[in-house]
Motif scaffolding. Structure first.
Motif, PDB file in Angstrom:
ATOM      1  N   VAL A  12       0.837  -1.203   0.000  1.00  0.00           N
ATOM      2  CA  VAL A  12       0.000   0.000   0.000  1.00  0.00           C
ATOM      3  C   VAL A  12       0.871   1.252   0.000  1.00  0.00           C
ATOM      4  CG1 VAL A  12      -1.678   1.340   1.338  1.00  0.00           C
ATOM      5  CG2 VAL A  12      -1.970  -1.136   1.083  1.00  0.00           C
ATOM      6  N   ALA A  13       1.931   1.249   0.824  1.00  0.00           N
ATOM      7  CA  ALA A  13       2.829   2.400   0.898  1.00  0.00           C
ATOM      8  C   ALA A  13       3.509   2.657  -0.443  1.00  0.00           C
ATOM      9  CB  ALA A  13       3.872   2.171   1.995  1.00  0.00           C
ATOM     10  N   LEU A  14       3.986   1.590  -1.091  1.00  0.00           N
ATOM     11  CA  LEU A  14       4.648   1.756  -2.384  1.00  0.00           C
ATOM     12  C   LEU A  14       3.668   2.262  -3.440  1.00  0.00           C
ATOM     13  CD1 LEU A  14       6.868  -1.467  -2.430  1.00  0.00           C
ATOM     14  CD2 LEU A  14       7.616   0.885  -2.028  1.00  0.00           C
ATOM     15  N   ALA A  15       2.440   1.747  -3.405  1.00  0.00           N
ATOM     16  CA  ALA A  15       1.423   2.217  -4.353  1.00  0.00           C
ATOM     17  C   ALA A  15       1.107   3.690  -4.107  1.00  0.00           C
ATOM     18  CB  ALA A  15       0.164   1.364  -4.222  1.00  0.00           C
ATOM     19  N   PHE A  16       1.036   4.058  -2.832  1.00  0.00           N
ATOM     20  CA  PHE A  16       0.761   5.463  -2.513  1.00  0.00           C
ATOM     21  C   PHE A  16       1.909   6.352  -2.979  1.00  0.00           C
ATOM     22  CE2 PHE A  16       1.028   9.176   0.242  1.00  0.00           C
ATOM     23  CZ  PHE A  16      -0.260   9.690   0.117  1.00  0.00           C
ATOM     24  N   GLY A  17       3.167   5.899  -2.786  1.00  0.00           N
ATOM     25  CA  GLY A  17       4.311   6.685  -3.244  1.00  0.00           C
ATOM     26  C   GLY A  17       4.287   6.887  -4.748  1.00  0.00           C
ATOM     27  N   ALA A  18       3.978   5.807  -5.494  1.00  0.00           N
ATOM     28  CA  ALA A  18       3.891   5.930  -6.951  1.00  0.00           C
ATOM     29  C   ALA A  18       2.760   6.873  -7.354  1.00  0.00           C
ATOM     30  CB  ALA A  18       3.675   4.543  -7.566  1.00  0.00           C
ATOM     31  N   ALA A  19       1.633   6.791  -6.648  1.00  0.00           N
ATOM     32  CA  ALA A  19       0.500   7.671  -6.952  1.00  0.00           C
ATOM     33  C   ALA A  19       0.857   9.131  -6.691  1.00  0.00           C
ATOM     34  CB  ALA A  19      -0.714   7.261  -6.113  1.00  0.00           C
ATOM     35  N   THR A  20       1.639   9.378  -5.650  1.00  0.00           N
ATOM     36  CA  THR A  20       2.065  10.756  -5.350  1.00  0.00           C
ATOM     37  C   THR A  20       2.918  11.317  -6.475  1.00  0.00           C
ATOM     38  OG1 THR A  20       2.031  10.279  -2.974  1.00  0.00           O
ATOM     39  CG2 THR A  20       3.303  12.196  -3.697  1.00  0.00           C
ATOM     40  N   ILE A  21       3.840  10.501  -6.989  1.00  0.00           N
ATOM     41  CA  ILE A  21       4.698  10.959  -8.083  1.00  0.00           C
ATOM     42  C   ILE A  21       3.868  11.231  -9.335  1.00  0.00           C
ATOM     43  CG2 ILE A  21       6.567  10.270  -9.631  1.00  0.00           C
ATOM     44  CD1 ILE A  21       7.721   8.659  -7.268  1.00  0.00           C
ATOM     45  N   ILE A  22       2.922  10.339  -9.623  1.00  0.00           N
ATOM     46  CA  ILE A  22       2.054  10.533 -10.799  1.00  0.00           C
ATOM     47  C   ILE A  22       1.213  11.794 -10.643  1.00  0.00           C
ATOM     48  CG2 ILE A  22       0.100   9.560 -12.070  1.00  0.00           C
ATOM     49  CD1 ILE A  22       1.261   6.780 -11.391  1.00  0.00           C
ATOM     50  N   ILE A  24       5.404  17.139  -0.100  1.00  0.00           N
ATOM     51  CA  ILE A  24       5.679  17.049   1.342  1.00  0.00           C
ATOM     52  C   ILE A  24       4.621  16.192   2.032  1.00  0.00           C
ATOM     53  CG2 ILE A  24       5.763  18.371   3.488  1.00  0.00           C
ATOM     54  CD1 ILE A  24       7.136  20.603   1.946  1.00  0.00           C
ATOM     55  N   ALA A  25       3.347  16.456   1.719  1.00  0.00           N
ATOM     56  CA  ALA A  25       2.275  15.664   2.334  1.00  0.00           C
ATOM     57  C   ALA A  25       2.394  14.187   1.935  1.00  0.00           C
ATOM     58  CB  ALA A  25       0.917  16.220   1.913  1.00  0.00           C
ATOM     59  N   GLY A  26       2.666  13.946   0.650  1.00  0.00           N
ATOM     60  CA  GLY A  26       2.820  12.572   0.193  1.00  0.00           C
ATOM     61  C   GLY A  26       3.981  11.864   0.861  1.00  0.00           C
ATOM     62  N   PHE A  27       5.089  12.582   1.077  1.00  0.00           N
ATOM     63  CA  PHE A  27       6.259  11.971   1.715  1.00  0.00           C
ATOM     64  C   PHE A  27       5.935  11.529   3.141  1.00  0.00           C
ATOM     65  CE2 PHE A  27       9.948  12.530   4.501  1.00  0.00           C
ATOM     66  CZ  PHE A  27      10.826  11.609   3.945  1.00  0.00           C
ATOM     67  N   PHE A  28       5.312  12.402   3.917  1.00  0.00           N
ATOM     68  CA  PHE A  28       5.031  12.063   5.320  1.00  0.00           C
ATOM     69  C   PHE A  28       4.006  10.929   5.429  1.00  0.00           C
ATOM     70  CE2 PHE A  28       6.984  16.226   6.188  1.00  0.00           C
ATOM     71  CZ  PHE A  28       7.832  15.866   7.223  1.00  0.00           C
ATOM     72  N   ILE A  29       2.993  10.942   4.565  1.00  0.00           N
ATOM     73  CA  ILE A  29       2.017   9.841   4.591  1.00  0.00           C
ATOM     74  C   ILE A  29       2.685   8.531   4.189  1.00  0.00           C
ATOM     75  CG2 ILE A  29      -0.113   8.959   3.564  1.00  0.00           C
ATOM     76  CD1 ILE A  29      -1.027  11.876   3.273  1.00  0.00           C
ATOM     77  N   PHE A  30       3.564   8.612   3.175  1.00  0.00           N
ATOM     78  CA  PHE A  30       4.288   7.411   2.739  1.00  0.00           C
ATOM     79  C   PHE A  30       5.125   6.832   3.873  1.00  0.00           C
ATOM     80  CE2 PHE A  30       8.396   5.786   1.190  1.00  0.00           C
ATOM     81  CZ  PHE A  30       7.956   4.667   0.495  1.00  0.00           C
TER      82      PHE A  30
END
Length: 436
Positions: A93-103, A127-133
């Protein structure tokens, strides 16, 4: 001398050298040289595609080789069920969220007009995506690495036959090469070299530090053997094999080791011949002629309507894929993934020496260079020690000169590689088998 006769003679001399090593040092040593020579030849073939065909200066070879090694682990090792239960799903889930943040960041960059609003939106999103990741990722990896860390402490693989890992290693390396190429291939050759080296170091750093993925510096051992390579202990328990070994007067333990290495040599030879055949077809095709035209004069090729950037990306991906296949094969041969062993000296400098000495732009030259340089890399140190023993024999024990010469044996490999490079560049600047 006819060119073909000369080339055959060079390969014949190399074969004689390997046979001599087997006769003098033992056939186990000869097969070790042969197997790693085959893997090195495949790596050299990949680099030759990039440099010899297209003039791309890639010194991040070890990163693509390491990704191939990682593929062998992720494909062939059994899954660690307790680690998956502890945090496997949350990591995904974390990796998917990180990829979604970049997209999402790419989408915002393209959708919004340049200006302060776009910059602030990108900063806030990243920044928000990094901390959630990190909130998702860190507890999951901690839980995974805490599951029996002495033996596992990682997610493991999916338990498929290790032969499947070889093309998968090529796909891993090709995917990474596509990402790198999209961002770095527009750079000048020296900056491209720096970028590829830096990205390779990032790949190695990830393998060394992300224990949940590759066990880091604790290494992954026990990678399964490919079909039809058996385990030595199984051969030694076979009455038929033991009887056959005794008929030839060979110790069954030695015979089992030689038999396994010989099977590896057959598998690696098949892969090398397939890749060499494909590379030769590519070289002699209109596509190969176009790539060499781009290499020799990008401006003229672009004026003729060729998409130079797209073709560079294409061959960069292909060459990296071949290096990834070689990395998966090497990890399979070693039966372990050791991230600390991926050193620039071995996987970048040495491969480049193979390509330059063998003949840049010639696939057969790359193969010859792969075998020759690996043979010298293995044999120079023991031969250097023997030479220094002979040279220093008349000298008095305790002499500073004798001690200095004996200590210099450790540097014979680097000295020999330098001397070979100088001699080849002086007397055969296009390599032992130059491009036609």
């Amino acid at each position: 001398m006819n060119v073909n006769v000369r080339n055959i003679a060079l390969f014949a001399v190399l074969a004689v050298l390997i046979l001599l090593a087997g006769y003098i040092q033992g056939w186990n040593t000869a097969l070790v040289i042969l197997n790693m020579g085959l893997v090195s030849a495949i790596m050299a073939l990949g680099v030759n595609l990039q440099w010899g065909f297209a003039g791309l200066f890639n010194i991040g070879v070890m990163g693509f080789v390491a990704l191939g090694g990682l593929a062998a682990v992720l494909v062939s090792m059994p899954p660690t069920t307790d680690a998956w239960a502890a945090g496997g799903l949350r990591v995904l889930v974390a990796l998917a969220f990180g990829a979604a943040t970049i997209i999402a960041a790419i989408f915002v960059f393209k959708a919004m007009a340049p200006g302060r609003k776009r910059t602030l939106a990108l900063i806030a999103l990243l920044i928000a995506g990094f901390f959630i990741f990190r909130w998702l990722f860190d507890p999951a990896t901690g839980a995974i690495e805490g599951v029996n860390p002495a033996a596992t402490g990682y997610l493991g693989g999916i338990g498929l036959p290790v032969l499947i890992a070889w093309p998968v290693g090529g796909l891993f390396a090709a995917g990474a090469a596509w990402v790198i190429g999209k961002t770095a291939l527009g750079l000048r050759s020296d900056y491209l070299a720096i970028a590829t080296l830096g990205i390779a170091e990032i790949v190695i750093a990830v393998l060394k530090n992300e224990d949940w993925l590759s066990r880091g510096v604790k290494n992954v051992i026990g990678i399964p053997r490919p079909w039809p390579v058996p385990y030595e202990i199984d051969l030694q328990r076979s009455a038929e094999f033991v009887e056959r070994a005794n008929e030839f007067g060979i110790n069954p333990v030695t015979a089992s080791t030689l038999y396994v290495k010989l099977l590896y040599a057959v598998l690696f030879t098949v892969v090398l011949l397939i890749l060499l055949w494909l590379a030769e077809k590519a070289l002699n095709s209109p596509w190969g002629r176009m790539m060499r035209a781009i290499r020799d004069n990008e401006v003229a090729a672009e004026a003729m309507g060729k998409d130079v950037t797209a073709r560079h990306l294409q061959i960069f991906v292909l060459g990296s894929a071949i290096c990834g296949i070689a990395g998966a094969m090497m990890t399979t041969l070693d039966s372990q993934l050791t991230p600390t062993s991926y050193q620039p000296l071995r996987y970048t400098f040495l491969i480049w020496v193979m390509v330059i000495v063998g003949g840049s732009g010639n696939n057969w030259g790359a193969v010859l260079g792969g075998f020759l340089i690996w043979f010298l890399w293995v044999e120079v140190e023991p031969l250097g020690a023997l030479l220094m023993d002979v040279v220093t024999a008349p000298m008095a024990d305790g002499s500073w000169l004798k001690e200095h010469l004996l200590d210099s044996v450790a540097h014979m490999r680097l000295l020999t590689m330098g001397v070979i490079m100088i001699l080849v560049l002086r007397f055969s600047p296009r390599g032992l088998i130059p491009e036609r």
